[in-house]
Design a protein around this motif. Structure first.
Motif, PDB file in Angstrom:
ATOM      1  N   ASP A  44       0.826  -1.212   0.000  1.00 35.70           N
ATOM      2  CA  ASP A  44       0.000   0.000   0.000  1.00 35.70           C
ATOM      3  C   ASP A  44       0.861   1.264   0.000  1.00 35.70           C
ATOM      4  O   ASP A  44       0.444   2.304  -0.494  1.00 35.70           O
ATOM      5  N   THR A  45       2.089   1.157   0.497  1.00 37.47           N
ATOM      6  CA  THR A  45       3.022   2.289   0.425  1.00 37.47           C
ATOM      7  C   THR A  45       3.456   2.515  -1.019  1.00 37.47           C
ATOM      8  O   THR A  45       3.548   3.649  -1.479  1.00 37.47           O
ATOM      9  N   LEU A  46       3.703   1.423  -1.743  1.00 40.91           N
ATOM     10  CA  LEU A  46       4.089   1.538  -3.149  1.00 40.91           C
ATOM     11  C   LEU A  46       2.929   2.049  -4.014  1.00 40.91           C
ATOM     12  O   LEU A  46       3.102   2.940  -4.836  1.00 40.91           O
ATOM     13  N   LEU A  47       1.761   1.465  -3.837  1.00 45.17           N
ATOM     14  CA  LEU A  47       0.618   1.780  -4.701  1.00 45.17           C
ATOM     15  C   LEU A  47      -0.062   3.100  -4.338  1.00 45.17           C
ATOM     16  O   LEU A  47      -0.646   3.750  -5.205  1.00 45.17           O
ATOM     17  N   GLN A  48      -0.024   3.505  -3.096  1.00 50.30           N
ATOM     18  CA  GLN A  48      -0.614   4.760  -2.616  1.00 50.30           C
ATOM     19  C   GLN A  48      -2.047   4.960  -3.116  1.00 50.30           C
ATOM     20  O   GLN A  48      -2.399   6.005  -3.649  1.00 50.30           O
ATOM     21  N   GLY A  49      -2.875   3.921  -2.957  1.00 47.40           N
ATOM     22  CA  GLY A  49      -4.282   4.021  -3.323  1.00 47.40           C
ATOM     23  C   GLY A  49      -4.597   3.753  -4.781  1.00 47.40           C
ATOM     24  O   GLY A  49      -5.752   3.736  -5.182  1.00 47.40           O
ATOM     25  N   ARG A  50      -3.580   3.562  -5.593  1.00 49.53           N
ATOM     26  CA  ARG A  50      -3.799   3.274  -7.015  1.00 49.53           C
ATOM     27  C   ARG A  50      -3.872   1.774  -7.234  1.00 49.53           C
ATOM     28  O   ARG A  50      -3.447   0.994  -6.404  1.00 49.53           O
ATOM     29  N   SER A  51      -4.391   1.362  -8.397  1.00 47.84           N
ATOM     30  CA  SER A  51      -4.474  -0.063  -8.693  1.00 47.84           C
ATOM     31  C   SER A  51      -3.212  -0.576  -9.382  1.00 47.84           C
ATOM     32  O   SER A  51      -2.963  -1.779  -9.392  1.00 47.84           O
ATOM     33  N   HIS A  52      -2.410   0.332  -9.975  1.00 47.08           N
ATOM     34  CA  HIS A  52      -1.174  -0.108 -10.621  1.00 47.08           C
ATOM     35  C   HIS A  52      -0.152   1.029 -10.649  1.00 47.08           C
ATOM     36  O   HIS A  52      -0.503   2.196 -10.578  1.00 47.08           O
ATOM     37  N   ILE A  53       1.134   0.625 -10.736  1.00 47.43           N
ATOM     38  CA  ILE A  53       2.229   1.592 -10.850  1.00 47.43           C
ATOM     39  C   ILE A  53       3.256   1.044 -11.828  1.00 47.43           C
ATOM     40  O   ILE A  53       3.290  -0.147 -12.110  1.00 47.43           O
ATOM     41  N   ALA A  54       4.089   1.933 -12.350  1.00 51.61           N
ATOM     42  CA  ALA A  54       5.190   1.547 -13.224  1.00 51.61           C
ATOM     43  C   ALA A  54       6.473   1.521 -12.396  1.00 51.61           C
ATOM     44  O   ALA A  54       6.719   2.405 -11.578  1.00 51.61           O
ATOM     45  N   ILE A  55       7.269   0.476 -12.610  1.00 54.00           N
ATOM     46  CA  ILE A  55       8.552   0.331 -11.924  1.00 54.00           C
ATOM     47  C   ILE A  55       9.629   0.192 -12.995  1.00 54.00           C
ATOM     48  O   ILE A  55       9.522  -0.651 -13.883  1.00 54.00           O
ATOM     49  N   VAL A  56      10.658   1.038 -12.924  1.00 54.75           N
ATOM     50  CA  VAL A  56      11.765   0.970 -13.865  1.00 54.75           C
ATOM     51  C   VAL A  56      12.904   0.213 -13.192  1.00 54.75           C
ATOM     52  O   VAL A  56      13.334   0.573 -12.091  1.00 54.75           O
ATOM     53  N   HIS A  57      13.357  -0.850 -13.855  1.00 57.32           N
ATOM     54  CA  HIS A  57      14.437  -1.681 -13.321  1.00 57.32           C
ATOM     55  C   HIS A  57      15.396  -2.016 -14.464  1.00 57.32           C
ATOM     56  O   HIS A  57      14.993  -2.599 -15.474  1.00 57.32           O
ATOM     57  N   ASN A  58      16.657  -1.619 -14.319  1.00 54.58           N
ATOM     58  CA  ASN A  58      17.686  -1.858 -15.345  1.00 54.58           C
ATOM     59  C   ASN A  58      17.255  -1.372 -16.726  1.00 54.58           C
ATOM     60  O   ASN A  58      17.451  -2.045 -17.731  1.00 54.58           O
ATOM     61  N   GLY A  59      16.619  -0.220 -16.774  1.00 59.23           N
ATOM     62  CA  GLY A  59      16.206   0.366 -18.048  1.00 59.23           C
ATOM     63  C   GLY A  59      14.906  -0.204 -18.616  1.00 59.23           C
ATOM     64  O   GLY A  59      14.435   0.247 -19.648  1.00 59.23           O
ATOM     65  N   GLU A  60      14.325  -1.204 -17.989  1.00 59.58           N
ATOM     66  CA  GLU A  60      13.066  -1.810 -18.440  1.00 59.58           C
ATOM     67  C   GLU A  60      11.935  -1.332 -17.541  1.00 59.58           C
ATOM     68  O   GLU A  60      12.114  -1.154 -16.331  1.00 59.58           O
ATOM     69  N   THR A  61      10.746  -1.132 -18.126  1.00 54.76           N
ATOM     70  CA  THR A  61       9.582  -0.710 -17.352  1.00 54.76           C
ATOM     71  C   THR A  61       8.663  -1.893 -17.095  1.00 54.76           C
ATOM     72  O   THR A  61       8.310  -2.628 -18.012  1.00 54.76           O
ATOM     73  N   TYR A  62       8.289  -2.073 -15.849  1.00 55.41           N
ATOM     74  CA  TYR A  62       7.394  -3.139 -15.415  1.00 55.41           C
ATOM     75  C   TYR A  62       6.142  -2.514 -14.827  1.00 55.41           C
ATOM     76  O   TYR A  62       6.190  -1.397 -14.303  1.00 55.41           O
ATOM     77  N   GLN A  63       5.035  -3.223 -14.881  1.00 53.98           N
ATOM     78  CA  GLN A  63       3.781  -2.783 -14.278  1.00 53.98           C
ATOM     79  C   GLN A  63       3.486  -3.658 -13.067  1.00 53.98           C
ATOM     80  O   GLN A  63       3.455  -4.885 -13.172  1.00 53.98           O
ATOM     81  N   LEU A  64       3.256  -3.047 -11.920  1.00 55.74           N
ATOM     82  CA  LEU A  64       2.830  -3.756 -10.721  1.00 55.74           C
ATOM     83  C   LEU A  64       1.354  -3.444 -10.526  1.00 55.74           C
ATOM     84  O   LEU A  64       0.973  -2.278 -10.383  1.00 55.74           O
ATOM     85  N   ARG A  65       0.514  -4.483 -10.586  1.00 60.60           N
ATOM     86  CA  ARG A  65      -0.932  -4.301 -10.461  1.00 60.60           C
ATOM     87  C   ARG A  65      -1.465  -5.076  -9.267  1.00 60.60           C
ATOM     88  O   ARG A  65      -1.004  -6.167  -8.983  1.00 60.60           O
ATOM     89  N   ALA A  66      -2.456  -4.489  -8.599  1.00 68.70           N
ATOM     90  CA  ALA A  66      -3.166  -5.168  -7.517  1.00 68.70           C
ATOM     91  C   ALA A  66      -4.516  -5.623  -8.057  1.00 68.70           C
ATOM     92  O   ALA A  66      -5.241  -4.838  -8.674  1.00 68.70           O
ATOM     93  N   THR A  67      -4.841  -6.901  -7.862  1.00 67.95           N
ATOM     94  CA  THR A  67      -6.114  -7.433  -8.339  1.00 67.95           C
ATOM     95  C   THR A  67      -7.219  -7.165  -7.314  1.00 67.95           C
ATOM     96  O   THR A  67      -6.953  -6.749  -6.184  1.00 67.95           O
TER      97      THR A  67
END
Length: 76
Positions: A44-67
């Protein structure tokens, strides 16, 4: 005649152990003082009330989603 005094309402009881396991939140471990210890961040600290966020790791973008069921999905 006790049959006339009985209620016609059906009552269901859950085992007390099961109720306690469902309603009690899991305790979060205290932050470790050791610099080599694993770091923990609440979702919940990462998402801050949102259902998804983008995470950049080693130049690649990932999506973290909560179902809706409370699961996390990480996709590239």
């Amino acid at each position: 005649m006790t049959d006339t005094l009985r209620s016609s309402t059906l009552r269901l009881r859950r085992p007390a152990v099961r109720d306690a396991a469902i309603t009690r939140p899991k305790a979060t471990p205290a932050p470790a003082a050791d610099a080599n210890a694993e770091r923990s961040v609440r979702s919940d600290t990462l998402l801050q009330g949102r259902s998804h966020i983008a995470i950049v790791h080693n130049g690649e973008t990932y999506q973290l989603r909560a179902t809706r069921l409370g699961k996390l999905i990480l996709t590239k």
